[in-house]
Design a protein around this motif. Structure first.
Motif, PDB file in Angstrom:
ATOM      1  N   UNK A 266       0.833  -1.206   0.000  1.00 17.03           N
ATOM      2  CA  UNK A 266       0.000   0.000   0.000  1.00 17.03           C
ATOM      3  C   UNK A 266       0.869   1.258   0.000  1.00 17.03           C
ATOM      4  N   UNK A 267       1.927   1.247   0.788  1.00 16.11           N
ATOM      5  CA  UNK A 267       2.836   2.401   0.820  1.00 16.11           C
ATOM      6  C   UNK A 267       3.518   2.599  -0.533  1.00 16.11           C
ATOM      7  N   UNK A 268       3.909   1.505  -1.179  1.00 19.32           N
ATOM      8  CA  UNK A 268       4.544   1.605  -2.496  1.00 19.32           C
ATOM      9  C   UNK A 268       3.572   2.166  -3.524  1.00 19.32           C
ATOM     10  N   UNK A 269       2.335   1.707  -3.446  1.00 19.48           N
ATOM     11  CA  UNK A 269       1.321   2.172  -4.393  1.00 19.48           C
ATOM     12  C   UNK A 269       1.013   3.653  -4.177  1.00 19.48           C
ATOM     13  N   UNK A 270       0.913   4.060  -2.927  1.00 14.51           N
ATOM     14  CA  UNK A 270       0.654   5.464  -2.611  1.00 14.51           C
ATOM     15  C   UNK A 270       1.807   6.349  -3.088  1.00 14.51           C
ATOM     16  N   UNK A 271       3.033   5.910  -2.836  1.00 15.61           N
ATOM     17  CA  UNK A 271       4.202   6.696  -3.243  1.00 15.61           C
ATOM     18  C   UNK A 271       4.249   6.857  -4.758  1.00 15.61           C
ATOM     19  N   UNK A 272       3.957   5.779  -5.484  1.00 12.52           N
ATOM     20  CA  UNK A 272       3.988   5.852  -6.948  1.00 12.52           C
ATOM     21  C   UNK A 272       2.885   6.756  -7.481  1.00 12.52           C
ATOM     22  N   UNK A 273       1.689   6.663  -6.916  1.00 10.14           N
ATOM     23  CA  UNK A 273       0.597   7.538  -7.348  1.00 10.14           C
ATOM     24  C   UNK A 273       0.929   9.001  -7.058  1.00 10.14           C
ATOM     25  N   UNK A 274       1.524   9.255  -5.896  1.00 14.09           N
ATOM     26  CA  UNK A 274       1.884  10.625  -5.535  1.00 14.09           C
ATOM     27  C   UNK A 274       2.985  11.180  -6.435  1.00 14.09           C
ATOM     28  N   UNK A 275       3.778  10.304  -7.026  1.00 12.80           N
ATOM     29  CA  UNK A 275       4.882  10.745  -7.893  1.00 12.80           C
ATOM     30  C   UNK A 275       4.409  11.163  -9.279  1.00 12.80           C
ATOM     31  N   UNK A 276       3.198  10.781  -9.659  1.00 11.64           N
ATOM     32  CA  UNK A 276       2.710  11.048 -11.017  1.00 11.64           C
ATOM     33  C   UNK A 276       2.557  12.552 -11.244  1.00 11.64           C
ATOM     34  N   UNK A 277       3.172  13.025 -12.306  1.00 12.10           N
ATOM     35  CA  UNK A 277       3.053  14.425 -12.708  1.00 12.10           C
ATOM     36  C   UNK A 277       3.613  14.562 -14.118  1.00 12.10           C
TER      37      UNK A 277
END
Length: 375
Positions: A266-277
């Protein structure tokens, strides 16, 4: 949940797509684009014909040339009813004649053409025989972003599909899991997707216990037990656009290890989603997710790419994987779905569809990502 039926695409929409495809081909140094039955043809013209038909159907697009659809005579009446028909010319051929003789005059006899990936080898070889000085390259290689950037109407459909998948998950959590086969839960997932508006169900993965450690396990007659981790991955098409989401639930209370592994994913998924730009490379999304899992000591158990594009198909470019340097731009839509798979024991995956915005990313799935406890 997004409700209502979106307005249909118009002939002008399809005309603009065909013009863009032709110009993109020219910009890439191609003489044109040749599109066989399949998702590219539907997206460009609104015309759907079974991809397994042995009769040649081919859309020919080239800059400065009117779009032309070559069709069998018996299919011409249906092709003329397609939403994009007014934006193209139809040329038909009858059984017993050579369809490549009809197609050849539309092509630069020494040109290099992009060809949709699902074109029949028989048809491509027929063109090469008729025009031996032409050459061909797959559209995924030549124009990977042909369908990669979605407009507002497409994003509306993707959001509706995502909301329907979310509603499906909220309902499936209420059913009994223990003592039932994976196949039973998979059938209920499919029924719920249809209930919430999907016209097509593409997959319903139910991986319980050790089956969850196989990312492409679908469903089986294994009976789900109390104490099992269960990976649920499901999706399909609504209004012609895809959904794809994964949540991992647990039958009864999890162990400390199971909870820890789920938290890492879950932390990995959240970090990757937050990195999207906009402006970062696709591979950067993969790197962010992979670093979290690797730093936690489970890197060898994350055995697939972090994501894939989605649109009129549930898997399409771009891909979130090391080596993919395509930059993210607003309108791209793709999955973010890291996982950890412990052979013979259990697996965990969490997945959302994300679209790139002007200043970041927006998830098209909104259900809780914490581990749900089911009965």
């Amino acid at each position: 949940m997004t409700t209502g039926t979106p307005a249909p695409f118009t002939a002008a929409d399809y005309e603009a797509r065909m013009e863009r495809a032709a110009q993109s081909a020219a910009d890439a140094g191609l003489a044109g684009v040749l599109v066989a039955p399949g998702p590219d043809l539907v997206w460009l013209t609104g015309y759907s014909v079974p991809a397994d038909t042995e009769r040649l159907t081919l859309l020919v697009l080239a800059a400065g040339q009117e779009p032309t659809l070559v069709v069998p005579t018996l299919e011409a009446p249906d092709a003329a009813k397609a939403a994009g028909a007014d934006a193209m010319t139809l040329r038909d051929w009858t059984d017993g004649t050579n369809p490549y003789d009809v197609t050849a005059p539309l092509l630069d006899v020494t040109g290099r053409f992009g060809v949709s990936d699902n074109a029949w080898a028989m048809h491509l070889l027929g063109l090469q025989k008729t025009l031996p000085d032409t050459s061909y390259v797959s559209l995924t290689e030549a124009l990977p972003m042909l369908r990669g950037v979605k407009d507002a109407a497409e994003l509306e459909r993707l959001a509706a599909a995502g909301a329907a998948a979310d509603a499906t998950y909220e309902e499936i959590k209420k059913v009994a899991f223990a003592g039932r086969e994976e196949n039973d839960i998979a059938r209920e997932l499919a029924d719920l997707l249809r209930k919430f508006g999907h016209s097509q169900v593409d997959f319903t993965v139910v991986g319980s216990g050790p089956n969850g450690a196989n990312p492409h396990h679908e469903a089986s007659d294994r009976v789900i037990r109390h104490g099992d981790m269960v990976v649920l991955d499901f999706g399909g098409l609504k209004h012609g656009y895809g959904s794809d989401t994964t949540r991992t639930v647990h039958v009864g209370e999890p162990t400390d290890e199971e909870r820890r592994v789920h938290d890492i994913v879950r932390e990995a998924q959240t970090a990757a989603c937050d990195a999207v730009r906009p402006g970062i490379a696709c591979q950067d999304v993969d790197r962010v997710a992979r670093k979290v899992i690797t730093d936690a000591g489970y890197g060898e158990y994350f055995i697939h790419r972090t994501g894939h594009g989605i649109g009129v198909t549930t898997h399409e470019p771009p891909y979130m994987i090391e080596g993919e340097e395509q930059e993210l731009v607003p309108g791209m839509c793709f999955s973010v779905e890291p996982g950890i798979y412990l052979p013979g024991r259990f697996g965990v995956r969490v997945e959302d569809i994300v679209t790139v915005t002007e200043d970041g990313g927006r998830r098209l799935n909104a259900t809780a990502r914490d581990m749900a406890i089911v009965s």
